[in-house]
Design a protein around this motif. Structure first.
Motif, PDB file in Angstrom:
ATOM      1  N   TYR B 209     -12.399  -5.691  13.281  1.00  0.00           N
ATOM      2  CA  TYR B 209     -11.201  -5.131  12.661  1.00  0.00           C
ATOM      3  C   TYR B 209     -10.315  -4.535  13.487  1.00  0.00           C
ATOM      4  O   TYR B 209     -10.906  -3.492  14.315  1.00  0.00           O
ATOM      5  CB  TYR B 209     -11.803  -4.168  11.476  1.00  0.00           C
ATOM      6  N   LYS B 210      -9.088  -4.949  13.522  1.00  0.00           N
ATOM      7  CA  LYS B 210      -8.225  -4.403  14.734  1.00  0.00           C
ATOM      8  C   LYS B 210      -7.344  -3.373  14.123  1.00  0.00           C
ATOM      9  O   LYS B 210      -6.410  -2.886  15.010  1.00  0.00           O
ATOM     10  CB  LYS B 210      -7.258  -5.515  15.429  1.00  0.00           C
ATOM     11  N   GLY B 211      -7.295  -3.147  12.823  1.00  0.00           N
ATOM     12  CA  GLY B 211      -6.149  -2.282  12.169  1.00  0.00           C
ATOM     13  C   GLY B 211      -6.568  -0.888  12.387  1.00  0.00           C
ATOM     14  O   GLY B 211      -7.519  -0.364  12.936  1.00  0.00           O
ATOM     15  N   PRO B 212      -5.670   0.012  11.667  1.00  0.00           N
ATOM     16  CA  PRO B 212      -5.836   1.365  11.930  1.00  0.00           C
ATOM     17  C   PRO B 212      -6.820   1.911  10.624  1.00  0.00           C
ATOM     18  O   PRO B 212      -7.078   1.256  10.039  1.00  0.00           O
ATOM     19  CB  PRO B 212      -4.421   1.994  11.568  1.00  0.00           C
ATOM     20  N   ALA B 213      -7.395   3.345  10.915  1.00  0.00           N
ATOM     21  CA  ALA B 213      -7.823   3.839   9.960  1.00  0.00           C
ATOM     22  C   ALA B 213      -7.192   4.376   8.942  1.00  0.00           C
ATOM     23  O   ALA B 213      -6.035   4.320   8.927  1.00  0.00           O
ATOM     24  CB  ALA B 213      -8.779   5.022  10.720  1.00  0.00           C
ATOM     25  N   LEU B 214      -7.736   4.591   7.844  1.00  0.00           N
ATOM     26  CA  LEU B 214      -6.840   4.916   6.621  1.00  0.00           C
ATOM     27  C   LEU B 214      -5.968   5.873   6.836  1.00  0.00           C
ATOM     28  O   LEU B 214      -4.907   5.924   6.369  1.00  0.00           O
ATOM     29  CB  LEU B 214      -7.840   5.209   5.407  1.00  0.00           C
ATOM     30  N   LEU B 215      -6.407   6.893   7.567  1.00  0.00           N
ATOM     31  CA  LEU B 215      -5.404   8.002   7.490  1.00  0.00           C
ATOM     32  C   LEU B 215      -4.504   8.118   8.373  1.00  0.00           C
ATOM     33  O   LEU B 215      -3.466   8.159   8.163  1.00  0.00           O
ATOM     34  CB  LEU B 215      -6.387   9.552   8.114  1.00  0.00           C
ATOM     35  N   HIS B 216      -4.638   7.015   9.468  1.00  0.00           N
ATOM     36  CA  HIS B 216      -3.670   6.800  10.324  1.00  0.00           C
ATOM     37  C   HIS B 216      -2.473   5.865   9.597  1.00  0.00           C
ATOM     38  O   HIS B 216      -1.093   6.127   9.747  1.00  0.00           O
ATOM     39  CB  HIS B 216      -4.077   5.908  11.440  1.00  0.00           C
ATOM     40  N   GLN B 217      -2.772   4.976   8.680  1.00  0.00           N
ATOM     41  CA  GLN B 217      -2.162   4.371   7.875  1.00  0.00           C
ATOM     42  C   GLN B 217      -1.266   5.204   6.949  1.00  0.00           C
ATOM     43  O   GLN B 217       0.046   4.814   6.825  1.00  0.00           O
ATOM     44  CB  GLN B 217      -2.729   3.267   6.853  1.00  0.00           C
ATOM     45  N   LEU B 218      -1.951   5.890   6.307  1.00  0.00           N
ATOM     46  CA  LEU B 218      -1.211   7.074   5.508  1.00  0.00           C
ATOM     47  C   LEU B 218       0.022   7.859   6.220  1.00  0.00           C
ATOM     48  O   LEU B 218       0.961   8.223   5.696  1.00  0.00           O
ATOM     49  CB  LEU B 218      -2.209   7.917   4.882  1.00  0.00           C
TER      50      LEU B 218
END
Ligand SMILES: Nc1nc2c(ncn2[C@@H]2O[C@H](COP(=O)(O)OP(=O)(O)O)[C@@H](O)[C@H]2O)c(=O)[nH]1
Lengths: 302, 430
Positions: B209-218
């Motif tokens: 998984y290369k995407g961001p952590a949830l908080l980063h997304q928020l």
């Protein structure tokens, strides 16, 4: 800030102004509950923002237990005079004189709980149909579900299981005879938001919020003001201490914390630090944590 | 609650993001919210102590972070959330308001309520179960309410050994679904709420998984362009007219901007009268303004002495809302008694109150399948459906998909005063 974007405090402020105007437009007899505490001082500023240069379309009401800090009463009278608004004082002493409630006696007596009767009587006498209060949803768990327009039945009771859904910013402000609303424009603010707003708006607070020397006594690990209306046990000897108060309720149940925080910046830093205490830390830290709990319980009083 | 660790950093002023969370019972929603609050240090000492204590007494293996978000006592006893609860936390970049809503079908109305103000929705999926009927329902409601961003949180990845195949299968299925639902921005995050992987910090589990952590997304999701800055809409909320000598000629129209950017000097039209004027001044308590945009609460002064009152709307001459009495709307029914044709209700739209007669029910929407059921006689509580209404006076509105403020309304039962429907306006009147 990018263009056309509000910072969070401004966004919260504009939401609160919208709530106040909606209430004023749709209710006939509102009133603003003023305790002299920081949350209600913020409410007064928001009311100025919503209605100036006109007068507020409602009076300001204080429920006075008769055991309030003199500094707070002085502040209340001065602030309302400066604003040129109308002050209604609902007095617990009056309720006692009229036999509506019984004045509790003894060292642990507090008139805190009597306020509810005085308040409900005032609502009935003045036929208020919307009371603006400074409660916030972050204060305690049960409040997390309370609406901005919070309905009260004819007994003044809140029914948490039967609340009207609140959608978008469309408030249902309808009432039946004898019912009223508690309206909470700063529902979505946290304690931190309030302090930041006090700072940003340069709002004056009663002097007891800042560090000062006074005569206090210790009880249950807390410090209380040594005053005539607070009866002490023989063992509770008063002493001088540098303290400040984090809330401004009735003197009989409002604890002080030892503090040298003399400015708003100091206070913000201190509130921040007391949250960071580790469990099982020193007694002084414990006391700060307890004070934080007190904060939240009392300010939600209404 | 405020994050102590970020107390000072927050002072510079961060953006506000409102998000809602939905999931079925046991998907891990409470654990996830607890984890977000805990890992961003938004928990007070006394709350944590309480939760640790309860966890210990219950013999839980871990400190049960789900307990941080339990609400009213009755609900606590049933062990489920049955109303919308609001929670707060902050990081240096943003301040967050969570509308925590229950997922069960009988609480669709609560989900709609929470979704009505959200910029973003987190839809939980249990990795072991994959996409279930409830997931589709949550996504459907989210898209109907036009929440601009959906994050599918594929939870309990630890229980499927962080298997990429499991994640990809769920992702593919939901992508197809989201495309049909016409959702602008969707993302997928594999996580473990219980262990905190990919919640606040990127985890080394599941390196695929290369995407961001949830908080980063928020913290980084772009919300500035979600608002309508094109169509000027100013519902007049309150007329400021001081009864004082020094403000003798003062007449200001106060309200919250619902769309577009108002500028001093702009030509405007007042609805419903149709009178034209110009914005002479814009101001708030702090002083004059050059322009104002949603959701600012401001006061407008017009150049001409035209008659304007609460419930009127200011807009630009060449860009007007629909003015109509025959409404076509999607509603979520919330009343105890069903909605049937011929019923009358009070209708509140922006700052305008009118009465409305239900003309007909076009269809009931099956929230699990998206199927449109025609020929139904009524809508029950928690049903979604498309209806037609006739109002006693015109309202000035936009399609909900174009403007969530001027496109929404509520219905109120005049005998109980209960709020019985959330409505979203569709296209032109017939
Ligand atoms: N193994 C594992 N268990 C989880 C995870 N998230 C939640 N759980 C467990 O799933 C159960 C339900 O979680 P809860 O947060 O109460 O679910 P809710 O009903 O959606 O609020 C609890 O026993 C949690 O400990 C996870 O990421 N991994």
């Amino acid at each position: 800030m990018p263009h056309y974007q509000l910072d969070h405090l401004t966004a919260l402020e504009h939401e609160a102004i919208h709530v106040l105007r909606e209430m004023a437009a749709e209710r006939e007899r509102p009133c603003l509950l003023f305790s002299g505490g920081k949350d209600s001082i913020v409410l007064l500023r928001l009311a100025e923002k919503a209605f100036r240069p006109a007068r507020f379309p409602f009076p300001v009401m204080h429920v006075d237990t008769g055991h309030n800090f003199p500094e707070v009463i002085e502040f209340r009278d001065r602030r309302v005079r400066e604003l040129q608004e109308r002050l209604v004082v609902a007095s617990v002493e009056d309720s006692i004189r009229r036999g509506r409630v019984v004045d509790p006696k003894g060292p642990r007596a507090s008139r805190n709980r009597l306020q509810t009767t005085t308040l409900l009587d005032a609502i009935e006498e003045q036929r208020f149909d919307a009371l603006i209060g400074g409660a916030r949803r972050d204060e305690e768990r049960a409040r997390a579900k309370e609406r901005i327009f919070s309905h009260r039945d004819e007994f003044g009771q809140w029914d948490p299981k039967n609340q009207r859904p609140e959608l978008w910013s469309l408030y249902n402000t309808r009432l039946k005879q004898g019912e009223h609303f508690r309206v909470f424009p700063i529902s979505n603010w946290t304690e931190l938001d309030v302090w930041q707003y006090v700072k940003r708006e340069r709002l004056e607070l009663p002097s007891i919020y800042y560090s000062h020397e006074r005569s206090v006594f210790a009880r249950d690990g807390m410090l209380y003001a040594a005053a005539e209306c607070v009866e002490r046990l023989p063992s509770e000897t008063p002493f001088r201490e540098v303290v400040r108060f984090r809330t401004v309720g009735d003197m009989t149940c409002t604890g002080a914390v030892r503090s040298r925080a003399a400015t708003i910046e100091d206070v913000i830093a201190e509130v921040a630090a007391s949250r960071q205490t580790e469990r099982g830390a020193t007694r002084a830290d414990d006391r700060a944590t307890e004070a934080a709990m007190e904060d939240r319980k009392k300010e939600g009083y209404f | 609650m405020s994050a102590p660790g970020t107390f000072m950093a927050m002072e510079s002023g961060a953006e506000l993001l409102r998000f809602s969370t939905c999931g079925s019972v046991d998907d891990g929603k409470s654990t996830l919210i607890g984890r977000l609050l805990y890992d961003t240090k938004s928990i007070f000492e006394d709350q944590l102590a309480h939760v640790e204590d309860v966890s210990r007494r219950r013999g839980d293996e871990y400190t049960n972070l789900a307990l941080l978000t339990d609400g009213l006592r009755a609900e606590r006893e049933q062990g489920i959330t049955i109303d919308v609860a609001y929670r707060y936390f902050a990081t240096p970049r943003r301040k967050f308001i969570i509308a925590d809503t229950p997922g069960h079908i009988q609480y669709t109305r609560n989900m709609v309520t929470g979704a009505s103000t959200a910029n973003l929705a987190i839809v939980l999926v249990d990795a072991r179960q994959g996409v279930v009927e409830q997931t589709r329902r949550h996504a459907l409601i989210t898209s109907l309410l036009r929440i601009p961003h959906i994050v599918f949180a594929i939870n309990k990845m630890d229980l499927v050994g962080w298997d990429e195949g499991v994640f990809r299968k769920i992702e593919a299925e939901l992508r197809g679904f989201a495309a049909r639902m016409d959702v602008a921005d969707v993302s997928f995050i594999p996580l473990s709420a219980l262990h905190g992987d990919n919640v606040v910090e990127r985890s080394d589990k599941g390196p695929w998984y290369k995407g961001p952590a949830l908080l980063h997304q928020l913290e980084h999701v772009h919300i500035a362009s979600d608002r309508n800055l094109i169509d000027v809409r100013f519902p007049v909320q309150w007329v400021v007219r001081p009864q004082a000598k020094d403000h003798h000629d003062y007449r200001g129209y106060a309200g919250q901007v619902a769309g577009g950017v108002l500028k001093v000097g702009d030509e405007v039209v007042v609805l419903p009268s149709g009178f034209g004027s110009r914005i002479a001044r814009l101001e708030n308590f702090d002083g004059p303004l050059d322009e104002a945009f949603a959701p600012m609460s401001v006061t407008v002064h017009l150049a001409d002495d035209v008659d304007v009152s609460r419930g009127d709307m200011l807009c630009r001459p060449a860009n007007r809302p629909v003015v109509g009495q025959d409404l076509d709307a999607m509603v979520c029914w919330m009343g105890d008694l069903p909605l049937t044709p011929k019923n009358r209700y009070a209708l509140k739209h922006t700052t305008r109150n009118v009465r409305a007669l239900v003309q007909g029910i076009e269809y009931r929407l099956d929230v699990n399948t998206g199927h449109r059921e025609q020929g139904v006689a009524k809508l029950e509580r928690n049903d979604l459906g498309r209806i037609t209404l006739r109002t006693t006076a015109p309202i000035f509105y936009d399609e909900y998909r174009r403007n969530r403020t001027t496109g929404s309304f509520i219905l109120i039962d005049e005998s109980t005063n209960g709020t019985v429907a959330a409505g979203m306006l569709l296209s032109e009147p017939r």
